[in-house]
Enzyme design. Structure first.
Site, PDB file in Angstrom:
ATOM      1  N   ARG A 223       0.742  -1.125  -0.049  1.00  0.00           N
ATOM      2  CA  ARG A 223      -0.090  -0.130  -0.106  1.00  0.00           C
ATOM      3  C   ARG A 223       1.025   1.185  -0.199  1.00  0.00           C
ATOM      4  NH1 ARG A 223      -2.244  -3.531   3.783  1.00  0.00           N
ATOM      5  NH2 ARG A 223      -4.145  -4.366   3.350  1.00  0.00           N
ATOM      6  N   LYS A 248      -2.070  -2.143   7.658  1.00  0.00           N
ATOM      7  CA  LYS A 248      -3.444  -2.216   7.833  1.00  0.00           C
ATOM      8  C   LYS A 248      -3.974  -2.905   8.929  1.00  0.00           C
ATOM      9  CE  LYS A 248      -8.041  -1.442   5.406  1.00  0.00           C
ATOM     10  NZ  LYS A 248      -8.503  -1.529   3.998  1.00  0.00           N
ATOM     11  N   HIS A 312      -2.506   2.336  -6.050  1.00  0.00           N
ATOM     12  CA  HIS A 312      -3.174   1.049  -5.772  1.00  0.00           C
ATOM     13  C   HIS A 312      -3.208   0.140  -6.552  1.00  0.00           C
ATOM     14  CE1 HIS A 312      -4.435  -0.606  -1.606  1.00  0.00           C
ATOM     15  NE2 HIS A 312      -5.416  -1.140  -2.451  1.00  0.00           N
ATOM     16  N   ARG A 315      -0.655  -2.611  -6.576  1.00  0.00           N
ATOM     17  CA  ARG A 315      -1.016  -3.613  -5.492  1.00  0.00           C
ATOM     18  C   ARG A 315      -1.955  -4.620  -6.201  1.00  0.00           C
ATOM     19  NH1 ARG A 315      -1.186  -4.863  -0.072  1.00  0.00           N
ATOM     20  NH2 ARG A 315      -3.275  -5.594   0.628  1.00  0.00           N
ATOM     21  N   HIS A 338      -4.316  -9.537   3.911  1.00  0.00           N
ATOM     22  CA  HIS A 338      -5.605  -9.568   4.049  1.00  0.00           C
ATOM     23  C   HIS A 338      -5.871 -10.615   5.183  1.00  0.00           C
ATOM     24  CE1 HIS A 338      -6.366  -8.872  -0.255  1.00  0.00           C
ATOM     25  NE2 HIS A 338      -6.168  -7.625   0.242  1.00  0.00           N
ATOM     26  N   TYR A 347      -9.646 -11.427  -6.776  1.00  0.00           N
ATOM     27  CA  TYR A 347      -8.861 -11.365  -7.759  1.00  0.00           C
ATOM     28  C   TYR A 347      -8.965 -12.526  -8.681  1.00  0.00           C
ATOM     29  CZ  TYR A 347      -6.610  -7.761  -5.198  1.00  0.00           C
ATOM     30  OH  TYR A 347      -5.952  -6.478  -4.581  1.00  0.00           O
TER      31      TYR A 347
END
Length: 370
Positions: A223, A248, A312, A315, A338, A347
């Site tokens: 990120r 995150k 982004h 990424r 994640h 994805y």
């Protein structure tokens, strides 16, 4: 980011007080890296020992050109604006209760600020009623007002709900799921570059430092906020890994260090010789997200790829290209940081190879015979 420093006294000890000029969610984590640093709620500032070693450490992290010396403690503009709001709110003390609880639970400064913002809006909507007296119907009217009159986005509506739920459940101790008025989530697929477009972006950048930044973001799936917080010591050339601290959700993780990027990084480190952060500004200190965004926008314009893409998108492309080349989804989830596998599974819907295998049922009909 720029900071104010000023004389500060803590328990009769002479200290250096520090406040940011504006809000930056990374400011607390940057301050914690200075030995002996402390946060004082009453003074609304961070402070460090009044000695040369601490001041040198401060200059290394923020950059000497980003430090403004003051004779007294300045109040940031945002805090002045907040104090003006407090005058009109009868139950402002409830906001303080919520903030104190969040601080003890180690919520990020950005989350605390957001929750307080929406909770104050609730107090302003019912100025004569204590929030403890509000019922589900009252909260629904408040949310409806935000959506219809203030044109809240789905994200803003969710944040308002989170703020109210936190107050009722954590501060007042009421049962969970006090109310559920979540907006329906839109199913949007992330934009992705092709491998050729990624190469075109890199080739459009001539500056070594700028190219290294973009290549590291793509090659490790970072990120933008994570890329500016990478320290020199977070790069392990022997293990071919990149350590991402407090990503995150305050989660640490490791990502892969590309062999090709490792070579570029070695050249970059030799030429630029950063002091602490891997990428530093011209006057030292942490590089800024806005500078990376400008680098990316120029590269996009020169390369002719999708002009609506963002940093982004690199990424997203990292995850998609790994999936196309057969990497297990669980490993990709770990590299991206994640929490849920469902987040990574998006994805699978956008890989080029998966689309190439799809066909219409019309292709099975022999319509040429007629």
């Amino acid at each position: 980011m720029r900071i104010h420093i000023f004389p500060f006294s803590f328990q009769k000890e002479r200290r250096i007080g520090i406040t940011p000029m504006g809000f930056d969610k990374n400011f607390p984590s940057m301050m914690k890296q200075i030995p002996g640093s402390r946060w004082t709620p009453d003074g609304r500032c961070w402070h460090i020992p009044y000695d040369k070693k601490s001041y040198t450490h401060l200059k290394r992290i923020f950059g000497e050109g980003q430090i403004v010396v003051c004779q007294t403690s300045p109040m940031p503009k945002s805090q002045k604006q907040q104090s003006q709001v407090k005058v009109s709110l009868t139950f402002e003390s409830e906001v303080s209760r919520m903030q104190q609880k969040m601080i003890l639970q180690r919520y990020s400064p950005n989350t605390i600020k957001t929750y307080a913002h929406f909770f104050r809006q609730l107090l302003a909507y019912y100025p004569e009623r204590h929030p403890q007296e509000l019922q589900k119907e009252d909260l629904m009217r408040f949310l409806l007002h935000g959506v219809k009159q203030k044109k809240w986005s789905e994200s803003a509506q969710n944040q308002a709900i989170n703020a109210v739920k936190y107050y009722f459940e954590k501060v007042l101790g009421q049962e969970k799921t006090y109310f559920e008025l979540r907006p329906r989530r839109s199913q949007q697929l992330p934009g992705v570059f092709s491998e050729k477009e990624v190469l075109a972006i890199f080739r459009a950048v001539e500056n070594l430092k700028h190219k290294t930044i973009l290549m590291l973001i793509y090659s490790a799936g970072l990120r933008i906020g994570e890329s500016i917080r990478i320290r020199i010591e977070d790069i392990n050339f022997e293990r071919k890994s990149v350590f991402i601290k407090a990503g995150k959700g305050k989660k640490d993780r490791y990502s892969v260090l590309s062999e090709k990027v490792a070579g570029v990084l070695q050249t970059y480190l030799t030429e630029y010789r950063p002091d602490y952060w891997l990428f530093e500004g011209q006057e030292g200190g942490q590089y800024s997200s806005s500078s990376i965004q400008k680098i990316f926008r120029r590269a996009v314009a020169r390369s002719g790829v999708n002009p609506y893409s963002t940093v982004h998108t690199l990424r997203h492309s990292f995850a998609t290209h790994l999936l196309e080349r057969g990497m297990d989804l669980r490993y990709i989830q770990s590299l991206l940081g994640h929490k849920s596998p469902e987040t990574t599974e998006i994805y699978t819907h956008i890989t080029q190879k998966a689309r190439e295998k799809l066909c219409s049922p019309l292709d099975f009909l022999d319509i040429d015979e007629e």
